[in-house]
Motif scaffolding. Structure first.
Motif, PDB file in Angstrom:
ATOM      1  N   SER A 124      -8.278   8.726  -2.691  1.00 32.34           N
ATOM      2  CA  SER A 124      -7.968   7.318  -2.503  1.00 32.34           C
ATOM      3  C   SER A 124      -9.272   6.532  -2.431  1.00 32.34           C
ATOM      4  O   SER A 124     -10.152   6.822  -1.628  1.00 32.34           O
ATOM      5  N   MET A 180      -9.722  -2.975   3.212  1.00 33.94           N
ATOM      6  CA  MET A 180      -9.844  -1.584   2.816  1.00 33.94           C
ATOM      7  C   MET A 180      -9.799  -0.621   4.007  1.00 33.94           C
ATOM      8  O   MET A 180      -9.438   0.533   3.846  1.00 33.94           O
ATOM      9  N   ASP A 216     -11.613   3.354  -1.748  1.00 30.82           N
ATOM     10  CA  ASP A 216     -11.628   2.149  -0.915  1.00 30.82           C
ATOM     11  C   ASP A 216     -13.059   1.690  -0.656  1.00 30.82           C
ATOM     12  O   ASP A 216     -14.009   2.211  -1.239  1.00 30.82           O
ATOM     13  N   LYS A 217     -13.200   0.723   0.191  1.00 26.15           N
ATOM     14  CA  LYS A 217     -14.514   0.243   0.638  1.00 26.15           C
ATOM     15  C   LYS A 217     -14.350  -0.039   2.120  1.00 26.15           C
ATOM     16  O   LYS A 217     -14.578  -1.148   2.604  1.00 26.15           O
ATOM     17  N   ALA A 218     -13.874   1.019   2.815  1.00 30.74           N
ATOM     18  CA  ALA A 218     -13.518   0.876   4.225  1.00 30.74           C
ATOM     19  C   ALA A 218     -14.737   0.746   5.121  1.00 30.74           C
ATOM     20  O   ALA A 218     -14.603   0.468   6.314  1.00 30.74           O
ATOM     21  N   CYS A 240      -6.046   3.634  -6.462  1.00 31.86           N
ATOM     22  CA  CYS A 240      -6.923   2.456  -6.327  1.00 31.86           C
ATOM     23  C   CYS A 240      -6.128   1.176  -6.164  1.00 31.86           C
ATOM     24  O   CYS A 240      -5.039   1.031  -6.711  1.00 31.86           O
ATOM     25  N   GLY A 241      -6.731   0.225  -5.481  1.00 36.40           N
ATOM     26  CA  GLY A 241      -6.217  -1.141  -5.477  1.00 36.40           C
ATOM     27  C   GLY A 241      -6.475  -1.774  -6.835  1.00 36.40           C
ATOM     28  O   GLY A 241      -7.081  -1.163  -7.726  1.00 36.40           O
ATOM     29  N   PRO A 300     -10.283  10.472   1.043  1.00 38.94           N
ATOM     30  CA  PRO A 300     -10.703   9.082   0.835  1.00 38.94           C
ATOM     31  C   PRO A 300     -12.125   9.064   0.283  1.00 38.94           C
ATOM     32  O   PRO A 300     -12.919   9.955   0.611  1.00 38.94           O
ATOM     33  N   TYR A 333     -15.401   6.184  -0.960  1.00 35.15           N
ATOM     34  CA  TYR A 333     -15.862   4.818  -1.207  1.00 35.15           C
ATOM     35  C   TYR A 333     -16.008   4.591  -2.711  1.00 35.15           C
ATOM     36  O   TYR A 333     -16.399   5.489  -3.463  1.00 35.15           O
ATOM     37  N   ILE A 376       0.844  -1.208   0.000  1.00 34.59           N
ATOM     38  CA  ILE A 376       0.000   0.000   0.000  1.00 34.59           C
ATOM     39  C   ILE A 376       0.873   1.249   0.000  1.00 34.59           C
ATOM     40  O   ILE A 376       0.623   2.208  -0.739  1.00 34.59           O
ATOM     41  N   TRP A 433      -6.158  -0.348   4.145  1.00 32.59           N
ATOM     42  CA  TRP A 433      -5.747   0.484   2.999  1.00 32.59           C
ATOM     43  C   TRP A 433      -5.868   1.953   3.380  1.00 32.59           C
ATOM     44  O   TRP A 433      -4.935   2.743   3.220  1.00 32.59           O
ATOM     45  N   ARG A 434      -7.051   2.327   3.923  1.00 33.74           N
ATOM     46  CA  ARG A 434      -7.281   3.736   4.249  1.00 33.74           C
ATOM     47  C   ARG A 434      -6.311   4.221   5.326  1.00 33.74           C
ATOM     48  O   ARG A 434      -5.752   5.309   5.244  1.00 33.74           O
TER      49      ARG A 434
END
Ligand code: IPM
Ligand code: MN
Length: 365
Positions: A192, A202, A194-196, A245-246, A223, A225, A172, A205-206
């Motif tokens: 950024s 995620m 994510d789907k935290a 992104c991942g 950040p 979603y 990351i 990740w965040r």
């Protein structure tokens, strides 16, 4: 004189014909910038199958290892032949194989709406007329694409299949740094993705991206979603500069951003390893339906060559000369079918290449 070794992998479909135009353009750059490009051609994808019964032969990997960069065309076969040995798994075997073999973890996918091509965008005109210029920075060698375990188990109603989404701190951090460094040279903003709110991977990740963001106080960090990002792209794409992104979210959002430009045939991409090695390829696919007709747009391949000059060879000025030449040819109204416009000048693959070379060679470029 500086010598740069380029592994040329044209692949399938329109790959070979657009590649030819990119090489024409590189030849023009060569004489202008006192550099020598050494091209080594190698087979990949369906094109490699007949000789090797594999999509990524060892001979090809060897040529790539001995080169300074890879210029890649495209792979993939006609829809009706998908279920043959020659074409089954061709994209995964070729692309994922190369990404893993060379540690190409940072994927840069620019999605730029050219003002002369705003008409081609599927966005409502009050949104598209403002233009946009987004960079998707996608992690390319980790995440759910490569995570282990991966497989199938059981049978009947309990048969199941699974993939693993996993990111390490180191993975990351390094991709986040690529995004923040890029933003610094652009408009100074990283969103950024994510789907935290749901995924443990995620949340992590965040957290790690936030740590890196602190190292870049001059860059704005936000950040977002992934579901919201997909929506925001259509409503207000101007808010984005660099989207970090991942692997999987970057795959999806980069296609969405590309589609919003209306011209897949225009978008280059770079996949970069640590150091200067990279692989450069057009955003679109092999388009087997129009292959061999001399009508494909070579601009994505040509701009991919420009990215190679900028990121692997540090030839920023030469890259700019190519990019400016492309814009000028578009402003002159030359159009391939994919970016066709009433009143445009109907231009084939090789004429488009010639026009761009002319601009490169003209005095005021
Ligand atoms: C891409 C492609 C590949 C990916 C596929 C073909 C393996 O969609 O380069 O975006 O998912 O990465
Ligand atoms: Mn994709």
């Amino acid at each position: 004189m500086d010598v740069k070794k380029i592994a040329v992998l044209p692949g399938d479909g329109i790959g070979p014909e657009v590649m030819q135009e990119a090489l024409k353009v590189l030849d023009a750059v060569q004489s202008k910038f006192n550099v020598k490009f050494e091209y080594k051609h190698a087979l990949v994808g369906g094109a490699a199958w007949d000789d090797y019964q594999t999509h990524l032969p060892e001979d090809t990997l060897k040529i790539c290892r001995e080169s300074d960069a890879i210029l890649f065309g495209s792979v993939g076969g006609p829809v009706r032949e998908q279920d043959t040995d020659k074409w089954r798994g061709v994209e995964v075997n070729s692309l994922l194989g190369l990404r893993k073999a060379f540690g190409l973890y940072a994927n840069l996918r620019p999605a730029k709406l050219y003002s002369s091509l705003a008409f081609a965008s599927p966005l409502r005109s009050d949104i598209s007329e403002k233009g946009f210029d987004i960079w998707v920075v996608r992690e390319l060698t980790g995440g759910i694409y490569f995570g282990k375990p991966k497989g199938r188990t059981g049978d009947g109603e309990t048969e199941a299949a699974f993939d693993t989404m996993i990111y390490s701190r180191a993975e990351i951090k390094r991709i986040a740094r690529v995004a923040f460094e890029a933003a610094r040279k652009r408009r100074g903003k990283v969103t950024s993705i994510d789907k935290a709110n749901v995924l443990t991977t995620m949340v992590f990740w965040r957290q790690v991206v936030e740590e890196i963001a602190k190292e870049y106080p001059d860059v704005e960090y936000e950040p977002m979603y992934v579901d919201n990002a997909a929506m925001q792209l259509t409503k207000n794409p101007q808010q984005f500069d660099v989207m970090l992104c991942g692997n999987m979210f970057g795959d999806i959002l980069s296609d969405e951003a590309a589609a919003l430009t209306g011209s897949l045939g225009m978008l280059p991409s770079a996949s970069i390893a640590d150091g200067s090695f990279g692989m450069y390829e057009p955003g679109g696919g092999s388009a087997p339906d129009i292959a061999g007709q001399g009508v494909a747009n070579p601009i994505a391949q040509i701009l991919s060559a420009a990215m190679m000059l900028r990121y692997s060879f540090d030839m920023v000025e030469a890259a700019e000369v190519i990019e400016t030449a492309v814009e000028r040819v578009l402003n002159d109204g030359y159009r391939t079918g994919d970016i066709w416009q009433e009143g445009g000048k109907n231009t084939g693959t090789s004429e488009m290449g010639d026009r761009i070379v002319e601009k490169i060679e003209s005095k005021n470029s």
